[in-house]
Write a protein that holds these residues in place. Sequence first.
Motif, PDB file in Angstrom:
ATOM      1  N   THR A 113    -132.532 -37.795 -14.679  1.00 38.60           N
ATOM      2  CA  THR A 113    -132.420 -39.043 -15.747  1.00 38.60           C
ATOM      3  C   THR A 113    -133.831 -39.588 -15.796  1.00 38.60           C
ATOM      4  OG1 THR A 113    -131.976 -40.685 -13.897  1.00 38.60           O
ATOM      5  CG2 THR A 113    -130.162 -39.388 -15.250  1.00 38.60           C
ATOM      6  N   ASP A 114    -134.755 -39.148 -14.985  1.00 40.06           N
ATOM      7  CA  ASP A 114    -136.101 -39.784 -15.045  1.00 40.06           C
ATOM      8  C   ASP A 114    -137.311 -38.656 -14.617  1.00 40.06           C
ATOM      9  OD1 ASP A 114    -138.542 -41.247 -14.772  1.00 40.06           O
ATOM     10  OD2 ASP A 114    -137.956 -42.784 -13.429  1.00 40.06           O
ATOM     11  N   ASP A 115    -137.696 -38.212 -15.556  1.00 38.43           N
ATOM     12  CA  ASP A 115    -138.641 -37.028 -15.330  1.00 38.43           C
ATOM     13  C   ASP A 115    -139.812 -37.308 -14.699  1.00 38.43           C
ATOM     14  OD1 ASP A 115    -139.891 -37.678 -17.573  1.00 38.43           O
ATOM     15  OD2 ASP A 115    -139.058 -36.093 -18.896  1.00 38.43           O
ATOM     16  N   THR A 116    -140.277 -38.481 -14.691  1.00 38.78           N
ATOM     17  CA  THR A 116    -141.574 -39.083 -14.273  1.00 38.78           C
ATOM     18  C   THR A 116    -141.514 -38.674 -12.351  1.00 38.78           C
ATOM     19  OG1 THR A 116    -140.681 -41.209 -13.747  1.00 38.78           O
ATOM     20  CG2 THR A 116    -141.883 -40.770 -15.659  1.00 38.78           C
ATOM     21  N   ILE A 117    -140.270 -38.235 -11.934  1.00 42.43           N
ATOM     22  CA  ILE A 117    -140.148 -38.118 -10.444  1.00 42.43           C
ATOM     23  C   ILE A 117    -141.048 -36.882 -10.286  1.00 42.43           C
ATOM     24  CG2 ILE A 117    -138.185 -39.119  -9.860  1.00 42.43           C
ATOM     25  CD1 ILE A 117    -136.921 -36.514 -10.080  1.00 42.43           C
ATOM     26  N   PHE A 118    -141.146 -35.844 -11.363  1.00 42.46           N
ATOM     27  CA  PHE A 118    -142.072 -34.806 -11.188  1.00 42.46           C
ATOM     28  C   PHE A 118    -143.600 -35.074 -11.420  1.00 42.46           C
ATOM     29  CE2 PHE A 118    -138.083 -32.857 -12.578  1.00 42.46           C
ATOM     30  CZ  PHE A 118    -137.740 -32.089 -11.512  1.00 42.46           C
ATOM     31  N   ASP A 119    -143.765 -36.062 -11.611  1.00 43.40           N
ATOM     32  CA  ASP A 119    -145.230 -36.363 -11.730  1.00 43.40           C
ATOM     33  C   ASP A 119    -145.895 -36.826 -10.320  1.00 43.40           C
ATOM     34  OD1 ASP A 119    -145.329 -35.909 -14.678  1.00 43.40           O
ATOM     35  OD2 ASP A 119    -144.982 -38.468 -14.788  1.00 43.40           O
ATOM     36  N   LYS A 120    -145.070 -37.280  -9.369  1.00 43.49           N
ATOM     37  CA  LYS A 120    -145.435 -37.611  -8.159  1.00 43.49           C
ATOM     38  C   LYS A 120    -146.093 -36.394  -7.291  1.00 43.49           C
ATOM     39  CE  LYS A 120    -141.339 -40.502  -7.227  1.00 43.49           C
ATOM     40  NZ  LYS A 120    -142.301 -41.756  -7.147  1.00 43.49           N
ATOM     41  N   VAL A 121    -147.183 -36.816  -6.543  1.00 42.59           N
ATOM     42  CA  VAL A 121    -148.140 -35.761  -5.919  1.00 42.59           C
ATOM     43  C   VAL A 121    -148.054 -35.885  -4.481  1.00 42.59           C
ATOM     44  CG1 VAL A 121    -150.519 -34.830  -5.591  1.00 42.59           C
ATOM     45  CG2 VAL A 121    -149.874 -35.551  -7.930  1.00 42.59           C
ATOM     46  N   SER A 122    -147.693 -34.872  -4.144  1.00 42.13           N
ATOM     47  CA  SER A 122    -147.997 -34.816  -2.349  1.00 42.13           C
ATOM     48  C   SER A 122    -148.834 -33.858  -1.736  1.00 42.13           C
ATOM     49  CB  SER A 122    -146.257 -34.365  -1.993  1.00 42.13           C
ATOM     50  OG  SER A 122    -146.418 -34.225  -0.427  1.00 42.13           O
ATOM     51  N   ALA A 123    -149.528 -34.384  -0.681  1.00 40.22           N
ATOM     52  CA  ALA A 123    -150.517 -33.491  -0.067  1.00 40.22           C
ATOM     53  C   ALA A 123    -149.820 -32.452   0.988  1.00 40.22           C
ATOM     54  CB  ALA A 123    -151.553 -34.347   0.636  1.00 40.22           C
ATOM     55  N   GLU A 124    -148.612 -32.518   1.110  1.00 38.71           N
ATOM     56  CA  GLU A 124    -147.790 -31.605   1.696  1.00 38.71           C
ATOM     57  C   GLU A 124    -146.523 -31.152   1.132  1.00 38.71           C
ATOM     58  OE1 GLU A 124    -149.231 -31.092   5.045  1.00 38.71           O
ATOM     59  OE2 GLU A 124    -150.371 -32.901   5.295  1.00 38.71           O
ATOM     60  N   SER A 125    -146.069 -30.192   1.902  1.00 38.66           N
ATOM     61  CA  SER A 125    -144.736 -29.596   1.539  1.00 38.66           C
ATOM     62  C   SER A 125    -143.717 -30.840   1.694  1.00 38.66           C
ATOM     63  CB  SER A 125    -144.283 -28.434   2.197  1.00 38.66           C
ATOM     64  OG  SER A 125    -145.187 -27.540   2.104  1.00 38.66           O
ATOM     65  N   CYS A 126    -142.842 -30.980   0.873  1.00 37.60           N
ATOM     66  CA  CYS A 126    -141.971 -32.090   0.873  1.00 37.60           C
ATOM     67  C   CYS A 126    -140.516 -31.796   0.416  1.00 37.60           C
ATOM     68  CB  CYS A 126    -142.486 -33.295   0.236  1.00 37.60           C
ATOM     69  SG  CYS A 126    -142.563 -33.292  -1.555  1.00 37.60           S
ATOM     70  N   TYR A 127    -139.522 -32.392   0.828  1.00 40.30           N
ATOM     71  CA  TYR A 127    -138.297 -32.472  -0.064  1.00 40.30           C
ATOM     72  C   TYR A 127    -138.072 -33.920  -0.459  1.00 40.30           C
ATOM     73  CZ  TYR A 127    -135.506 -28.836   2.306  1.00 40.30           C
ATOM     74  OH  TYR A 127    -135.344 -27.298   2.659  1.00 40.30           O
ATOM     75  N   TYR A 128    -137.840 -33.910  -1.812  1.00 41.69           N
ATOM     76  CA  TYR A 128    -137.433 -35.323  -2.507  1.00 41.69           C
ATOM     77  C   TYR A 128    -136.159 -35.833  -1.925  1.00 41.69           C
ATOM     78  CZ  TYR A 128    -140.696 -34.683  -6.460  1.00 41.69           C
ATOM     79  OH  TYR A 128    -141.862 -34.232  -7.216  1.00 41.69           O
ATOM     80  N   GLY A 129    -136.088 -37.231  -1.473  1.00 39.75           N
ATOM     81  CA  GLY A 129    -135.061 -37.628  -0.942  1.00 39.75           C
ATOM     82  C   GLY A 129    -134.573 -39.022  -1.396  1.00 39.75           C
ATOM     83  N   LYS A 130    -133.071 -39.329  -1.471  1.00 38.36           N
ATOM     84  CA  LYS A 130    -132.671 -40.812  -1.605  1.00 38.36           C
ATOM     85  C   LYS A 130    -132.284 -41.332  -0.283  1.00 38.36           C
ATOM     86  CE  LYS A 130    -128.280 -39.061  -3.009  1.00 38.36           C
ATOM     87  NZ  LYS A 130    -127.066 -38.946  -4.186  1.00 38.36           N
ATOM     88  N   MET A 131    -132.688 -42.343  -0.102  1.00 39.34           N
ATOM     89  CA  MET A 131    -132.244 -43.404   0.908  1.00 39.34           C
ATOM     90  C   MET A 131    -130.679 -43.682   0.659  1.00 39.34           C
ATOM     91  SD  MET A 131    -132.134 -44.706   3.905  1.00 39.34           S
ATOM     92  CE  MET A 131    -134.156 -44.420   4.280  1.00 39.34           C
ATOM     93  N   VAL A 132    -129.829 -43.417   1.721  1.00 38.27           N
ATOM     94  CA  VAL A 132    -128.678 -43.720   1.792  1.00 38.27           C
ATOM     95  C   VAL A 132    -128.206 -44.434   3.122  1.00 38.27           C
ATOM     96  CG1 VAL A 132    -126.159 -42.803   1.784  1.00 38.27           C
ATOM     97  CG2 VAL A 132    -127.872 -41.725   0.579  1.00 38.27           C
ATOM     98  N   SER A 133    -127.508 -46.016   2.792  1.00 41.23           N
ATOM     99  CA  SER A 133    -127.086 -46.730   3.829  1.00 41.23           C
ATOM    100  C   SER A 133    -125.714 -45.900   4.452  1.00 41.23           C
ATOM    101  CB  SER A 133    -127.027 -48.102   3.225  1.00 41.23           C
ATOM    102  OG  SER A 133    -128.190 -48.470   3.004  1.00 41.23           O
ATOM    103  N   ASP A 134    -125.736 -46.482   5.611  1.00 41.11           N
ATOM    104  CA  ASP A 134    -124.486 -46.131   6.414  1.00 41.11           C
ATOM    105  C   ASP A 134    -124.124 -44.468   6.420  1.00 41.11           C
ATOM    106  OD1 ASP A 134    -123.673 -48.779   6.734  1.00 41.11           O
ATOM    107  OD2 ASP A 134    -122.754 -48.655   4.767  1.00 41.11           O
ATOM    108  N   TYR A 135    -123.138 -43.842   6.724  1.00 43.66           N
ATOM    109  CA  TYR A 135    -123.127 -42.629   6.941  1.00 43.66           C
ATOM    110  C   TYR A 135    -122.712 -41.836   5.721  1.00 43.66           C
ATOM    111  CZ  TYR A 135    -121.177 -37.996   8.751  1.00 43.66           C
ATOM    112  OH  TYR A 135    -121.075 -36.876   8.842  1.00 43.66           O
ATOM    113  N   SER A 136    -123.501 -40.430   5.671  1.00 47.29           N
ATOM    114  CA  SER A 136    -123.292 -39.556   4.693  1.00 47.29           C
ATOM    115  C   SER A 136    -122.838 -38.378   5.259  1.00 47.29           C
ATOM    116  CB  SER A 136    -124.288 -39.379   3.520  1.00 47.29           C
ATOM    117  OG  SER A 136    -124.332 -38.547   2.625  1.00 47.29           O
ATOM    118  N   ALA A 137    -121.843 -37.535   4.550  1.00 47.41           N
ATOM    119  CA  ALA A 137    -121.364 -36.253   5.391  1.00 47.41           C
ATOM    120  C   ALA A 137    -122.340 -35.261   4.299  1.00 47.41           C
ATOM    121  CB  ALA A 137    -120.013 -36.034   4.698  1.00 47.41           C
TER     122      ALA A 137
END
Length: 233
Positions: A113-137
């Motif tokens: 829904t927001d393609d600016t996430i692809f503008d982010k630059v990382s100096a290392e290999s990375c996974y994009y991630g979202k923070m989830v509170s409490d337990y997630s399966a």
Amino acid sequence: MENQEIAILMAAGLGTRMRPLTETMPKPLVKVNGIPLIETVIKGLNKRKVSTIYIVTGYLKEQFGYLKEQYSNIVLIENTEYLEKNNISSLYAVGDILGSANCFICEADLCVTDDTIFDKVSAESCYYGKMVSDYSADWAFDVEDNRITRIGKGGTDTYNMVGISYWKQSDAKRIREEIEKEYKKQGHESLFWDEIVNSLLDEINVHILEIPAECVIEIDTVEELENANRRKK
């Protein structure tokens, strides 16, 4: 060019949880607000000016053909093993393309829904991630000092996988080598490619790149699709 980037989109699966829609259409081509899911990913990658986007197809592969006409940098690759093997087979299918350049690896059934996430630059290999509170399966990461130390299902108060990752060329090549090794072993058929990465975490540095949860919507059911279609573009 040294800074050339490529992308691999995994689009071979059956999308069984979205039947009956996916009985006649591959899940990545299901539309949200009139746009196929896969094109929300493609548009973001093209905004970043990724040189070539390789789409690994399988189920109803012929329906992806129009993308080559619509986008000049699309290459379609067939995964002939998608019915017998897990998604490790999609990265095996691309051969030495994986490791030929810095590389995005993305699921093709995401609603970005927001393609600016692809503008982010990382100096290392990375996974994009979202923070989830409490337990997630769902698939999640154990993280120490922003470095991923475990990839697997289940986690509490941690980052969850969103289906987008970015790999430096040397790391992508190392993943490719390990996939080739696993392919020679009995039982590789059931592996997720992320499990290969998990086995290499002591060797390669993989970090978290955090994005807001609403930037990528996970759509696994018809109900979730209907909810997404109610959202404003």
